[in-house]
Design a protein around this motif. Structure first.
Motif, PDB file in Angstrom:
ATOM      1  N   TYR A  72     -10.310  65.987   8.771  1.00  0.00           N
ATOM      2  CA  TYR A  72     -11.204  64.972   9.316  1.00  0.00           C
ATOM      3  C   TYR A  72     -10.577  64.293  10.536  1.00  0.00           C
ATOM      4  N   LYS A  73      -9.327  63.859  10.415  1.00  0.00           N
ATOM      5  CA  LYS A  73      -8.673  63.148  11.509  1.00  0.00           C
ATOM      6  C   LYS A  73      -8.520  64.046  12.736  1.00  0.00           C
ATOM      7  N   PHE A  74      -8.099  65.270  12.506  1.00  0.00           N
ATOM      8  CA  PHE A  74      -7.925  66.190  13.635  1.00  0.00           C
ATOM      9  C   PHE A  74      -9.255  66.471  14.315  1.00  0.00           C
ATOM     10  N   ASN A  75     -10.299  66.701  13.517  1.00  0.00           N
ATOM     11  CA  ASN A  75     -11.612  67.016  14.085  1.00  0.00           C
ATOM     12  C   ASN A  75     -12.191  65.843  14.877  1.00  0.00           C
ATOM     13  N   VAL A  76     -11.982  64.617  14.382  1.00  0.00           N
ATOM     14  CA  VAL A  76     -12.456  63.440  15.123  1.00  0.00           C
ATOM     15  C   VAL A  76     -11.728  63.335  16.461  1.00  0.00           C
ATOM     16  N   HIS A  77     -10.421  63.525  16.422  1.00  0.00           N
ATOM     17  CA  HIS A  77      -9.641  63.483  17.661  1.00  0.00           C
ATOM     18  C   HIS A  77     -10.093  64.581  18.627  1.00  0.00           C
ATOM     19  N   LEU A  78     -10.310  65.777  18.096  1.00  0.00           N
ATOM     20  CA  LEU A  78     -10.711  66.906  18.949  1.00  0.00           C
ATOM     21  C   LEU A  78     -12.094  66.680  19.542  1.00  0.00           C
ATOM     22  N   LYS A  79     -13.010  66.106  18.761  1.00  0.00           N
ATOM     23  CA  LYS A  79     -14.362  65.833  19.274  1.00  0.00           C
ATOM     24  C   LYS A  79     -14.311  64.880  20.468  1.00  0.00           C
ATOM     25  N   HIS A  80     -13.521  63.839  20.349  1.00  0.00           N
ATOM     26  CA  HIS A  80     -13.405  62.881  21.457  1.00  0.00           C
ATOM     27  C   HIS A  80     -12.727  63.515  22.663  1.00  0.00           C
ATOM     28  N   ARG A  81     -11.745  64.360  22.413  1.00  0.00           N
ATOM     29  CA  ARG A  81     -11.059  65.022  23.530  1.00  0.00           C
ATOM     30  C   ARG A  81     -11.988  66.015  24.231  1.00  0.00           C
ATOM     31  N   LEU A  82     -12.758  66.767  23.469  1.00  0.00           N
ATOM     32  CA  LEU A  82     -13.708  67.713  24.058  1.00  0.00           C
ATOM     33  C   LEU A  82     -14.768  66.973  24.871  1.00  0.00           C
ATOM     34  N   ALA A  83     -15.254  65.863  24.340  1.00  0.00           N
ATOM     35  CA  ALA A  83     -16.259  65.068  25.052  1.00  0.00           C
ATOM     36  C   ALA A  83     -15.701  64.558  26.375  1.00  0.00           C
ATOM     37  N   GLN A  84     -14.447  64.145  26.364  1.00  0.00           N
ATOM     38  CA  GLN A  84     -13.811  63.657  27.589  1.00  0.00           C
ATOM     39  C   GLN A  84     -13.679  64.762  28.631  1.00  0.00           C
ATOM     40  N   ILE A  85     -13.245  65.943  28.191  1.00  0.00           N
ATOM     41  CA  ILE A  85     -13.083  67.066  29.120  1.00  0.00           C
ATOM     42  C   ILE A  85     -14.426  67.511  29.684  1.00  0.00           C
ATOM     43  N   ILE A  86     -15.448  67.580  28.833  1.00  0.00           N
ATOM     44  CA  ILE A  86     -16.785  67.983  29.293  1.00  0.00           C
ATOM     45  C   ILE A  86     -17.314  66.999  30.328  1.00  0.00           C
ATOM     46  N   THR A  87     -17.118  65.721  30.093  1.00  0.00           N
ATOM     47  CA  THR A  87     -17.559  64.700  31.046  1.00  0.00           C
ATOM     48  C   THR A  87     -16.856  64.877  32.390  1.00  0.00           C
ATOM     49  N   GLU A  88     -15.566  65.145  32.346  1.00  0.00           N
ATOM     50  CA  GLU A  88     -14.808  65.345  33.584  1.00  0.00           C
ATOM     51  C   GLU A  88     -15.249  66.617  34.303  1.00  0.00           C
ATOM     52  N   MET A  89     -15.483  67.684  33.553  1.00  0.00           N
ATOM     53  CA  MET A  89     -15.873  68.955  34.162  1.00  0.00           C
ATOM     54  C   MET A  89     -17.298  68.910  34.699  1.00  0.00           C
ATOM     55  N   THR A  90     -18.143  68.042  34.140  1.00  0.00           N
ATOM     56  CA  THR A  90     -19.520  67.909  34.619  1.00  0.00           C
ATOM     57  C   THR A  90     -19.567  67.304  36.017  1.00  0.00           C
ATOM     58  N   ALA A  91     -18.497  66.637  36.412  1.00  0.00           N
ATOM     59  CA  ALA A  91     -18.439  66.012  37.739  1.00  0.00           C
ATOM     60  C   ALA A  91     -17.975  66.989  38.815  1.00  0.00           C
ATOM     61  N   VAL A  92     -18.041  68.292  38.538  1.00  0.00           N
ATOM     62  CA  VAL A  92     -17.622  69.300  39.509  1.00  0.00           C
ATOM     63  C   VAL A  92     -18.417  69.167  40.808  1.00  0.00           C
ATOM     64  N   ASN A  93     -17.752  69.422  41.930  1.00  0.00           N
ATOM     65  CA  ASN A  93     -18.419  69.328  43.231  1.00  0.00           C
ATOM     66  C   ASN A  93     -18.236  70.581  44.081  1.00  0.00           C
ATOM     67  N   GLU A  94     -17.457  71.536  43.586  1.00  0.00           N
ATOM     68  CA  GLU A  94     -17.166  72.746  44.352  1.00  0.00           C
ATOM     69  C   GLU A  94     -18.035  73.907  43.879  1.00  0.00           C
ATOM     70  N   THR A  95     -18.563  74.659  44.832  1.00  0.00           N
ATOM     71  CA  THR A  95     -19.333  75.856  44.471  1.00  0.00           C
ATOM     72  C   THR A  95     -18.413  77.050  44.217  1.00  0.00           C
ATOM     73  N   LYS A  96     -17.212  77.017  44.768  1.00  0.00           N
ATOM     74  CA  LYS A  96     -16.268  78.104  44.564  1.00  0.00           C
ATOM     75  C   LYS A  96     -15.803  78.113  43.103  1.00  0.00           C
ATOM     76  N   GLY A  97     -15.933  79.255  42.466  1.00  0.00           N
ATOM     77  CA  GLY A  97     -15.547  79.374  41.068  1.00  0.00           C
ATOM     78  C   GLY A  97     -16.452  78.626  40.113  1.00  0.00           C
ATOM     79  N   LEU A  98     -17.698  78.352  40.553  1.00  0.00           N
ATOM     80  CA  LEU A  98     -18.605  77.541  39.743  1.00  0.00           C
ATOM     81  C   LEU A  98     -18.995  78.255  38.448  1.00  0.00           C
ATOM     82  N   CYS A  99     -19.194  79.570  38.517  1.00  0.00           N
ATOM     83  CA  CYS A  99     -19.574  80.319  37.315  1.00  0.00           C
ATOM     84  C   CYS A  99     -18.521  80.182  36.224  1.00  0.00           C
TER      85      CYS A  99
END
Length: 283
Positions: A72-99
């Motif tokens: 439970y503790k690991f999964n909660v930590h991982l969920k928050h970490r994944l959410a943080q990374i997804i939020t950061e990656m959603t702010a992409v601005n480069e078309t190079k390597g977009l796929c």
């Protein structure tokens, strides 16, 4: 031992052994088959897709690891970490390597969806969920505001970046008959259904590449509603009124590129997994 050494010393035998281990046909024996988690019982319908089938290749190991660990503790930590990374990656601005960038974001969103929805996978079947209401539903809310992300993508003209990972996340709800009926996710489906309506070709009056991007978004949403919500229930969702988007208006925040309004090219290896039926249309 001496007999084994003689066989290894034989070049032809060694080449045959190498071919057996490297050829695809040699990988079909029982010892090399993929490990699958046992289900509650044999499925009555051979066409039903099992959850672990959604994690091909190396992803399968991590999905099994997370479910077998059941921390439970690991999964909660991982969920928050994944959410943080997804939020950061959603702010992409480069078309190079977009796929490649978007493919990674979708993979992370899929694992986030697994962590959020898997506690309710296959808990009920048939009409067992008919008596569930908002008061007695046990749903797990994601550590990221999905509805806000979608609405922000509409305003910022970045649906083509956000919708793919949202579809992957919600796709893990396929075996969760509880969350799909909760008001939290019904509100999200309503926003997506409305966006799908505005993305249809006859609704688009902008230039051709904007239309192409929106058709791609519509195809991904179509798959989601077909597999998760159901086409008949989706027809009962209301069409929300969204603010009109104009390509000459700077996005907010101003440093984000309005990807919906620029020409984008995606490779077939990227498109086919995210839009399962597209390959059949292209053949």
């Amino acid at each position: 031992d001496s007999e084994v050494l003689k066989q290894i010393g034989d070049k032809k035998r060694l080449q045959k052994l190498h071919m057996r281990f490297t050829s695809k046909s040699g990988q079909t024996n029982k010892s090399s088959r993929k490990l699958h988690i046992d289900q509650k019982g044999p499925s009555t319908n051979s066409n039903i897709t099992l959850p672990e089938k959604s994690f091909p290749g190396h992803q399968e190991f991590f999905s099994i690891f997370l479910r077998a660990g059941d921390s439970y503790k690991f999964n909660v930590h991982l969920k928050h970490r994944l959410a943080q990374i997804i939020t950061e990656m959603t702010a992409v601005n480069e078309t190079k390597g977009l796929c490649e960038h978007m493919a990674k974001t979708q993979m992370l969103a899929k694992f986030l969806g697994m962590l959020v929805f898997s506690p309710n996978w296959n808990l009920f079947s048939g009409n067992d969920t008919a008596d569930l209401t908002g008061d007695n539903m046990d749903i797990n809310l994601p550590p990221i505001n999905i509805k806000q992300c979608i609405e922000g993508a509409w305003v910022q003209s970045r649906l083509v970046i956000v919708i793919p990972w949202v579809v992957q996340f919600l796709g893990m709800m396929k075996w969760d008959d509880i969350s799909v009926k909760s008001q939290y996710y019904i509100d999200i489906f309503t926003v997506l259904w409305s966006i799908n309506h505005y993305c249809l070709p006859y609704q688009i009056k902008q230039h051709s590449y904007h239309q192409t991007n929106m058709i791609r978004v519509s195809l991904q949403l179509g798959t989601l509603f077909h597999d998760i919500v159901g086409l008949a229930p989706a027809q009962n969702l209301p069409i929300l009124a969204f603010p009109t988007r104009k390509s000459d208006v700077s996005p907010d925040p101003p440093n984000l590129v309005p990807f919906d309004d620029i020409p984008l090219w995606f490779s077939k290896p990227f498109l086919f997994p995210s839009i399962p039926y597209l390959k059949d249309l292209c053949e």
